[in-house]
Motif scaffolding. Sequence first.
Motif, PDB file in Angstrom:
ATOM      1  N   CYS A   1       0.826  -1.213   0.000  1.00 35.85           N
ATOM      2  CA  CYS A   1       0.000   0.000   0.000  1.00 35.85           C
ATOM      3  C   CYS A   1       0.858   1.260   0.000  1.00 35.85           C
ATOM      4  N   ALA A   2       1.935   1.256   0.763  1.00 36.01           N
ATOM      5  CA  ALA A   2       2.839   2.413   0.793  1.00 36.01           C
ATOM      6  C   ALA A   2       3.476   2.628  -0.573  1.00 36.01           C
ATOM      7  N   ALA A   3       3.840   1.540  -1.240  1.00 39.53           N
ATOM      8  CA  ALA A   3       4.434   1.659  -2.571  1.00 39.53           C
ATOM      9  C   ALA A   3       3.436   2.241  -3.567  1.00 39.53           C
ATOM     10  N   ILE A   4       2.199   1.812  -3.507  1.00 36.37           N
ATOM     11  CA  ILE A   4       1.178   2.338  -4.422  1.00 36.37           C
ATOM     12  C   ILE A   4       0.986   3.830  -4.203  1.00 36.37           C
ATOM     13  N   ARG A   5       0.982   4.269  -2.944  1.00 37.62           N
ATOM     14  CA  ARG A   5       0.854   5.701  -2.681  1.00 37.62           C
ATOM     15  C   ARG A   5       2.020   6.462  -3.306  1.00 37.62           C
ATOM     16  N   GLU A   6       3.223   5.932  -3.215  1.00 42.27           N
ATOM     17  CA  GLU A   6       4.386   6.594  -3.811  1.00 42.27           C
ATOM     18  C   GLU A   6       4.260   6.662  -5.330  1.00 42.27           C
ATOM     19  N   VAL A   7       3.862   5.558  -5.939  1.00 43.71           N
ATOM     20  CA  VAL A   7       3.706   5.539  -7.396  1.00 43.71           C
ATOM     21  C   VAL A   7       2.619   6.520  -7.829  1.00 43.71           C
ATOM     22  N   LEU A   8       1.538   6.589  -7.086  1.00 44.67           N
ATOM     23  CA  LEU A   8       0.448   7.491  -7.424  1.00 44.67           C
ATOM     24  C   LEU A   8       0.902   8.940  -7.388  1.00 44.67           C
ATOM     25  N   VAL A   9       1.735   9.288  -6.439  1.00 45.93           N
ATOM     26  CA  VAL A   9       2.180  10.672  -6.277  1.00 45.93           C
ATOM     27  C   VAL A   9       3.311  11.019  -7.243  1.00 45.93           C
TER      28      VAL A   9
ATOM     29  N   ARG B   1       5.852   8.090 -13.080  1.00 42.15           N
ATOM     30  CA  ARG B   1       5.779   8.732 -14.391  1.00 42.15           C
ATOM     31  C   ARG B   1       4.680   8.095 -15.220  1.00 42.15           C
ATOM     32  N   PRO B   2       3.736   8.885 -15.743  1.00 49.59           N
ATOM     33  CA  PRO B   2       2.645   8.327 -16.538  1.00 49.59           C
ATOM     34  C   PRO B   2       3.159   7.442 -17.670  1.00 49.59           C
ATOM     35  N   GLY B   3       2.476   6.310 -17.847  1.00 50.04           N
ATOM     36  CA  GLY B   3       2.857   5.353 -18.862  1.00 50.04           C
ATOM     37  C   GLY B   3       3.842   4.313 -18.390  1.00 50.04           C
ATOM     38  N   GLU B   4       4.389   4.475 -17.174  1.00 49.23           N
ATOM     39  CA  GLU B   4       5.408   3.567 -16.670  1.00 49.23           C
ATOM     40  C   GLU B   4       4.800   2.428 -15.849  1.00 49.23           C
ATOM     41  N   THR B   5       5.552   1.347 -15.786  1.00 47.37           N
ATOM     42  CA  THR B   5       5.228   0.191 -14.960  1.00 47.37           C
ATOM     43  C   THR B   5       6.266   0.082 -13.842  1.00 47.37           C
ATOM     44  N   TYR B   6       5.795  -0.260 -12.636  1.00 47.94           N
ATOM     45  CA  TYR B   6       6.681  -0.395 -11.480  1.00 47.94           C
ATOM     46  C   TYR B   6       6.426  -1.740 -10.793  1.00 47.94           C
ATOM     47  N   ASN B   7       7.487  -2.521 -10.635  1.00 48.84           N
ATOM     48  CA  ASN B   7       7.396  -3.763  -9.883  1.00 48.84           C
ATOM     49  C   ASN B   7       7.489  -3.484  -8.388  1.00 48.84           C
ATOM     50  N   ILE B   8       6.666  -4.201  -7.613  1.00 49.68           N
ATOM     51  CA  ILE B   8       6.670  -4.065  -6.154  1.00 49.68           C
ATOM     52  C   ILE B   8       6.896  -5.431  -5.547  1.00 49.68           C
ATOM     53  N   GLY B   9       8.017  -5.591  -4.860  1.00 54.15           N
ATOM     54  CA  GLY B   9       8.356  -6.875  -4.261  1.00 54.15           C
ATOM     55  C   GLY B   9       8.886  -6.734  -2.857  1.00 54.15           C
ATOM     56  N   GLY B  10       8.907  -7.854  -2.135  1.00 54.07           N
ATOM     57  CA  GLY B  10       9.318  -7.841  -0.737  1.00 54.07           C
ATOM     58  C   GLY B  10      10.726  -8.326  -0.478  1.00 54.07           C
TER      59      GLY B  10
ATOM     60  N   GLY C   1      13.951  -2.932  -8.096  1.00 49.57           N
ATOM     61  CA  GLY C   1      15.019  -1.937  -8.125  1.00 49.57           C
ATOM     62  C   GLY C   1      14.615  -0.618  -8.750  1.00 49.57           C
ATOM     63  N   LYS C   2      13.788  -0.650  -9.782  1.00 49.16           N
ATOM     64  CA  LYS C   2      13.341   0.587 -10.429  1.00 49.16           C
ATOM     65  C   LYS C   2      12.583   1.462  -9.441  1.00 49.16           C
ATOM     66  N   LEU C   3      11.708   0.842  -8.664  1.00 50.34           N
ATOM     67  CA  LEU C   3      10.917   1.587  -7.678  1.00 50.34           C
ATOM     68  C   LEU C   3      11.822   2.199  -6.610  1.00 50.34           C
ATOM     69  N   GLN C   4      12.844   1.475  -6.219  1.00 53.30           N
ATOM     70  CA  GLN C   4      13.775   2.004  -5.227  1.00 53.30           C
ATOM     71  C   GLN C   4      14.615   3.143  -5.814  1.00 53.30           C
ATOM     72  N   ARG C   5      15.118   2.962  -7.031  1.00 55.91           N
ATOM     73  CA  ARG C   5      15.961   3.980  -7.650  1.00 55.91           C
ATOM     74  C   ARG C   5      15.200   5.275  -7.927  1.00 55.91           C
ATOM     75  N   GLU C   6      14.000   5.155  -8.481  1.00 57.24           N
ATOM     76  CA  GLU C   6      13.269   6.339  -8.925  1.00 57.24           C
ATOM     77  C   GLU C   6      12.472   7.003  -7.809  1.00 57.24           C
TER      78      GLU C   6
END
Length: 351
Positions: free
Chosen positions: A231-239, A242-251, A301-306
């Motif tokens: 849920c925290a990751a989704i909030r970050e992606v929402l805010v 980048r439009p059109g991008e895909t983000y992997n979320i893993g544990g 990694g993309k989610l962490q980097r960006e």
Amino acid sequence: MILVTGGAGFIGANFVLDLIRETGEPVVNLDALTYAGNLQNLVSLHDDERHVFVQGDICDRALMDSLLAARRPRAIVHFAAETHVDRSIHGPAAFMRTNIDGTFTLLEAARAYWSMLPDSAQDAFRFLHVSTDEVFGSLAPGAPPFTETASYAPNNPYAASKAASDHLVRAWHHTYGLPVLTTNCSNNYGPYQFPEKLIPMTIANALAGKPVPLYGDGLNMRDWLYVGDHCAAIREVLVRGRPGETYNIGGRSERTNLQVVRAVCALLDELHPDRAGRYERLLTFVEDRPGHDRRYAIDAGKLQRELGWRARESFESGLARTVRWYLDNEEWVRGVLSGAYRSGVATGYSS
């Protein structure tokens, strides 16, 4: 205000609860209340004016148009989906309808709504589509985890329907310019998960003294993600995504199903001992299901980097929180197992 679809289900309800608690932003929560939708997940918001529940189907275009026109959300977060692989094998039609037709209907309603917004509101609007790592198929042992550029290779009806919905979302961005975001997550666990899934099923069966079934040899491997981290990751992606991008979320927590079940049993031995003996005695290997993918793993990694996101919970800490929650919420579990939670479908507190 944000429109959330499927917000009475497991991940959707956790997202709604977390969003309101963390940000205070109002939510309109649309859910069809199929078997996995449970208003008891949202009972803490019963008198909260920031939460408006609407019982409805994302396949209903007239409802979607009227809801968007009346509520004017700044974003749509799309959780609504049929998600259980076993059910998709035995009855795939519902998965095609909700996951493909429903996403198409929602995209078209969102596109019509977005196109009528003023320029500034158009620029700010987002459509966030929540998907799964299962769209990528099965990984060989030792193969690197899935990245956002991995090829799609779904191996069961559920995964195929989610892959199709991902492609629709991508196409609506590239063809029409709709500002979409897609997230592909690994296996979630945590509070409010329906007891057909591995961890809550293990807890419920073990406490009842029933066999704990495990498919095949139990060595199918998954990456496990605590739902609060998701849920925290989704909030970050929402805010900030980048439009059109895909983000992997893993544990970053790969475990075999056998390791998961044994860890749950060990925690129950510690927190709720059984006079009859250790809970692992109930583990029962059963015939494997058709098309059972051997391994999934997510590279986040993309989610962490960006965006600077990384899961806070280790598998051990998240599982301990989860087992304690189920032990502390026996009434919720009994209501789900007995079907009593369904009595709220007709009378809910919806508008």
